[in-house]
Design a protein around this motif. Structure first.
Motif, mmCIF file in Angstrom:
data_model
loop_
_atom_site.group_PDB
_atom_site.id
_atom_site.type_symbol
_atom_site.label_atom_id
_atom_site.label_comp_id
_atom_site.label_asym_id
_atom_site.label_seq_id
_atom_site.Cartn_x
_atom_site.Cartn_y
_atom_site.Cartn_z
ATOM 1 N N THR A 33 0.742 -0.998 0.028
ATOM 2 C CA THR A 33 0.129 -0.274 -0.324
ATOM 3 C C THR A 33 0.873 1.271 0.087
ATOM 4 O OG1 THR A 33 -1.557 -1.275 1.726
ATOM 5 C CG2 THR A 33 -1.628 1.212 0.872
ATOM 6 N N ALA A 34 1.894 1.007 0.732
ATOM 7 C CA ALA A 34 2.826 2.608 1.068
ATOM 8 C C ALA A 34 3.219 2.566 -0.611
ATOM 9 C CB ALA A 34 3.384 2.783 2.143
ATOM 10 N N LEU A 35 4.249 1.662 -0.906
ATOM 11 C CA LEU A 35 4.918 1.468 -2.006
ATOM 12 C C LEU A 35 3.968 1.975 -3.536
ATOM 13 C CD1 LEU A 35 6.848 -1.811 -2.574
ATOM 14 C CD2 LEU A 35 7.874 0.648 -2.051
ATOM 15 N N VAL A 36 2.424 1.575 -3.518
ATOM 16 C CA VAL A 36 1.036 2.357 -4.072
ATOM 17 C C VAL A 36 1.143 3.471 -4.079
ATOM 18 C CG1 VAL A 36 -0.607 1.881 -5.505
ATOM 19 C CG2 VAL A 36 0.764 -0.386 -5.015
ATOM 20 N N ALA A 37 1.059 3.911 -2.991
ATOM 21 C CA ALA A 37 1.294 5.763 -2.832
ATOM 22 C C ALA A 37 1.836 6.070 -3.020
ATOM 23 C CB ALA A 37 0.614 5.659 -0.849
ATOM 24 N N GLY A 38 3.459 5.746 -3.246
ATOM 25 C CA GLY A 38 4.294 6.377 -2.990
ATOM 26 C C GLY A 38 5.207 6.537 -4.539
ATOM 27 N N LEU A 39 4.663 5.719 -5.651
ATOM 28 C CA LEU A 39 4.404 5.095 -7.525
ATOM 29 C C LEU A 39 3.564 6.667 -7.369
ATOM 30 C CD1 LEU A 39 5.271 4.701 -9.864
ATOM 31 C CD2 LEU A 39 3.614 3.170 -9.776
ATOM 32 N N PHE A 40 2.460 6.584 -7.087
ATOM 33 C CA PHE A 40 0.825 7.024 -7.604
ATOM 34 C C PHE A 40 1.477 8.978 -7.801
ATOM 35 C CE2 PHE A 40 -2.797 10.014 -6.664
ATOM 36 C CZ PHE A 40 -3.216 9.707 -7.280
ATOM 37 N N TYR A 41 2.337 9.151 -5.690
ATOM 38 C CA TYR A 41 2.814 10.279 -5.233
ATOM 39 C C TYR A 41 3.171 10.873 -6.847
ATOM 40 C CZ TYR A 41 5.138 15.293 -3.198
ATOM 41 O OH TYR A 41 4.991 16.023 -3.212
ATOM 42 N N CYS A 42 4.619 10.007 -7.011
ATOM 43 C CA CYS A 42 5.332 11.008 -7.856
ATOM 44 C C CYS A 42 5.451 10.856 -9.024
ATOM 45 C CB CYS A 42 7.070 9.475 -8.042
ATOM 46 S SG CYS A 42 7.660 8.966 -6.553
ATOM 47 N N THR A 43 4.376 10.212 -9.738
ATOM 48 C CA THR A 43 3.751 9.530 -10.826
ATOM 49 C C THR A 43 3.113 11.951 -11.667
ATOM 50 O OG1 THR A 43 3.157 7.361 -11.969
ATOM 51 C CG2 THR A 43 2.444 9.333 -12.940
ATOM 52 N N LEU A 68 6.167 -4.412 -11.682
ATOM 53 C CA LEU A 68 6.633 -5.307 -10.524
ATOM 54 C C LEU A 68 5.717 -5.445 -9.277
ATOM 55 C CD1 LEU A 68 10.394 -4.355 -10.376
ATOM 56 C CD2 LEU A 68 9.876 -6.419 -11.001
ATOM 57 N N LEU A 69 4.824 -3.973 -9.296
ATOM 58 C CA LEU A 69 4.477 -4.119 -8.015
ATOM 59 C C LEU A 69 2.543 -4.867 -8.141
ATOM 60 C CD1 LEU A 69 4.152 0.299 -6.766
ATOM 61 C CD2 LEU A 69 5.083 -1.973 -5.483
ATOM 62 N N SER A 70 2.603 -4.937 -9.471
ATOM 63 C CA SER A 70 0.933 -5.800 -9.709
ATOM 64 C C SER A 70 1.522 -7.187 -9.765
ATOM 65 C CB SER A 70 0.608 -5.178 -11.142
ATOM 66 O OG SER A 70 0.970 -3.981 -11.671
ATOM 67 N N LYS A 71 2.852 -7.639 -9.726
ATOM 68 C CA LYS A 71 3.032 -9.118 -10.026
ATOM 69 C C LYS A 71 3.287 -9.134 -8.064
ATOM 70 C CE LYS A 71 5.704 -11.267 -12.450
ATOM 71 N NZ LYS A 71 5.072 -11.912 -13.159
ATOM 72 N N SER A 72 3.574 -8.369 -7.875
ATOM 73 C CA SER A 72 3.561 -8.791 -6.106
ATOM 74 C C SER A 72 1.886 -9.048 -5.237
ATOM 75 C CB SER A 72 4.720 -7.205 -5.804
ATOM 76 O OG SER A 72 4.123 -7.647 -3.908
ATOM 77 N N ILE A 73 1.787 -8.020 -5.852
ATOM 78 C CA ILE A 73 -0.489 -8.178 -5.654
ATOM 79 C C ILE A 73 -0.518 -9.090 -6.191
ATOM 80 C CG2 ILE A 73 -1.926 -6.708 -5.698
ATOM 81 C CD1 ILE A 73 -0.745 -4.135 -6.113
ATOM 82 N N PHE A 74 -0.557 -9.867 -7.367
ATOM 83 C CA PHE A 74 -0.987 -10.657 -7.700
ATOM 84 C C PHE A 74 -0.948 -12.326 -7.263
ATOM 85 C CE2 PHE A 74 -0.287 -14.819 -10.744
ATOM 86 C CZ PHE A 74 -1.556 -15.447 -11.249
ATOM 87 N N HIS A 75 0.958 -12.117 -6.469
ATOM 88 C CA HIS A 75 0.961 -13.136 -6.251
ATOM 89 C C HIS A 75 0.572 -13.016 -4.009
ATOM 90 C CE1 HIS A 75 4.250 -15.566 -8.668
ATOM 91 N NE2 HIS A 75 4.374 -14.015 -8.770
ATOM 92 N N HIS A 158 7.115 -11.518 -1.762
ATOM 93 C CA HIS A 158 7.858 -10.685 -0.980
ATOM 94 C C HIS A 158 8.837 -10.269 -2.009
ATOM 95 C CE1 HIS A 158 7.232 -12.302 2.988
ATOM 96 N NE2 HIS A 158 5.818 -10.970 3.152
ATOM 97 N N GLN A 159 9.578 -11.202 -2.649
ATOM 98 C CA GLN A 159 10.108 -11.251 -4.089
ATOM 99 C C GLN A 159 10.455 -10.154 -5.248
ATOM 100 O OE1 GLN A 159 10.526 -14.355 -7.180
ATOM 101 N NE2 GLN A 159 13.189 -14.270 -7.240
ATOM 102 N N PHE A 160 8.795 -10.307 -5.526
ATOM 103 C CA PHE A 160 8.832 -9.046 -6.302
ATOM 104 C C PHE A 160 8.702 -7.537 -5.572
ATOM 105 C CE2 PHE A 160 7.564 -12.484 -8.835
ATOM 106 C CZ PHE A 160 8.158 -12.071 -10.565
ATOM 107 N N MET A 161 7.686 -7.585 -4.419
ATOM 108 C CA MET A 161 8.025 -6.178 -3.550
ATOM 109 C C MET A 161 9.318 -5.384 -3.588
ATOM 110 S SD MET A 161 6.147 -6.049 -0.057
ATOM 111 C CE MET A 161 7.061 -7.135 0.590
ATOM 112 N N ILE A 162 10.437 -6.151 -3.318
ATOM 113 C CA ILE A 162 11.870 -6.143 -3.103
ATOM 114 C C ILE A 162 11.831 -5.209 -4.274
ATOM 115 C CG2 ILE A 162 13.814 -6.588 -2.317
ATOM 116 C CD1 ILE A 162 13.390 -9.289 -0.745
ATOM 117 N N PHE A 163 11.802 -6.135 -5.505
ATOM 118 C CA PHE A 163 12.547 -5.569 -7.043
ATOM 119 C C PHE A 163 11.284 -4.485 -6.959
ATOM 120 C CE2 PHE A 163 12.800 -9.586 -8.809
ATOM 121 C CZ PHE A 163 14.579 -10.174 -7.939
ATOM 122 N N ALA A 164 10.114 -4.704 -6.611
ATOM 123 C CA ALA A 164 9.599 -3.428 -6.818
ATOM 124 C C ALA A 164 10.112 -2.052 -6.223
ATOM 125 C CB ALA A 164 8.058 -3.095 -6.588
ATOM 126 N N PHE A 165 10.194 -2.183 -4.790
ATOM 127 C CA PHE A 165 11.190 -0.791 -4.148
ATOM 128 C C PHE A 165 12.791 -0.746 -4.603
ATOM 129 C CE2 PHE A 165 14.263 0.162 -0.479
ATOM 130 C CZ PHE A 165 13.759 0.660 0.595
#
Length: 239
Positions: A33-43, A68-75, A158-165
């Motif tokens: 949730t925090a990562l998606v909010a950060g991406l939305f703010y930057c965009t 990467l965020l989409s794949k992490s949410i999917f898993h 967790h793997q894709f979440m780290i890549f997204a970070f």
């Protein structure tokens, strides 16, 4: 250790493991949730109108972060449920149903020829114990397989979440450059008039139907000429 006690322990551990995995999924939910909010703010804050090179770099890194965020949410969703089918955990039957099954076995062996009450109870108890052990083995096995599948999906999340970070960390570079350049600039809003609306300035008096035109013929030039003429006459008379 007796067979029944061993499989009973495995069955209980499989259900405890299920609850542990479900509880651990609350952490990646908060982080995502925090990562998606950060991406939305930057965009939404980035200025895409100027500096094409910086915009392209930002768009590429932002797109990678989104994937990467989409794949992490999917898993994560897969870890919570298997989408269509879901994780079908196995449980023992209710105690009243188990008691009915044992009573049925006892009645069956009591009705056998040459059966005594003691032998009927022993035969019913042996068959009931065997049934209970088989149910424990089957249920524990199903639950353990489901737990392994959920743990795998959690690992991929967790793997894709780290890549997204990491990707979002790289996104800070073009975003920071753009923010530093545009900081302090006035936000000027441009207004473009597409069409002109004609306004009728004629005013109608209540006492007369004739409109009063507030426009002065010659835009007041005639009045100025009259005023200037009167002022010239006064000056000549004074002389």
């Amino acid at each position: 250790m007796e067979q029944e006690a061993f499989y009973k322990d495995q069955y209980d551990k499989s259900l405890d493991r299920k609850n542990e995995i479900n509880s651990s999924l609350s952490t990646p939910i908060g982080i995502l949730t925090a990562l998606v909010a950060g991406l939305f703010y930057c965009t939404t804050t980035f200025d895409f109108s100027d500096r094409p090179t910086l915009t392209i770099i930002f768009a590429i890194i932002g797109a990678v972060s989104l994937v990467l965020l989409s794949k992490s949410i999917f898993h994560l969703v897969k870890a919570l449920s298997d989408l269509h089918e879901g994780y079908d955990y196995a449980y023992l039957a209710d105690t009243d149903d188990l008691d009915k099954y044992y009573t049925g076995l006892l009645n069956f062996y009591n009705n056998q020829p040459r059966a005594t009450p003691a032998s009927a109870r022993q035969s019913a108890q042996n068959e009931f114990d065997a049934y209970l052990v088989s149910e424990l083995i089957k249920s524990a096995g199903i639950n353990q397989k489901n737990n392994k599948a959920k743990m795998f999906q959690r690992f991929k999340c967790h793997q894709f979440m780290i890549f997204a970070f990491i990707s979002l960390s790289l996104l800070i570079i073009p975003f920071g450059i753009d923010f530093g350049i545009t900081k302090g600039k006035d936000k000027i809003q441009k207004v473009k008039i597409e069409s002109v609306i004609q306004v009728n300035l004629n005013i109608k008096c209540q006492d007369t139907p004739e409109p009063l035109n507030i426009k002065t013929p010659g835009n007041g030039k005639a009045n100025r000429r009259k005023t200037n003429t009167a002022a010239d006459s006064n000056d000549q008379g004074g002389r």
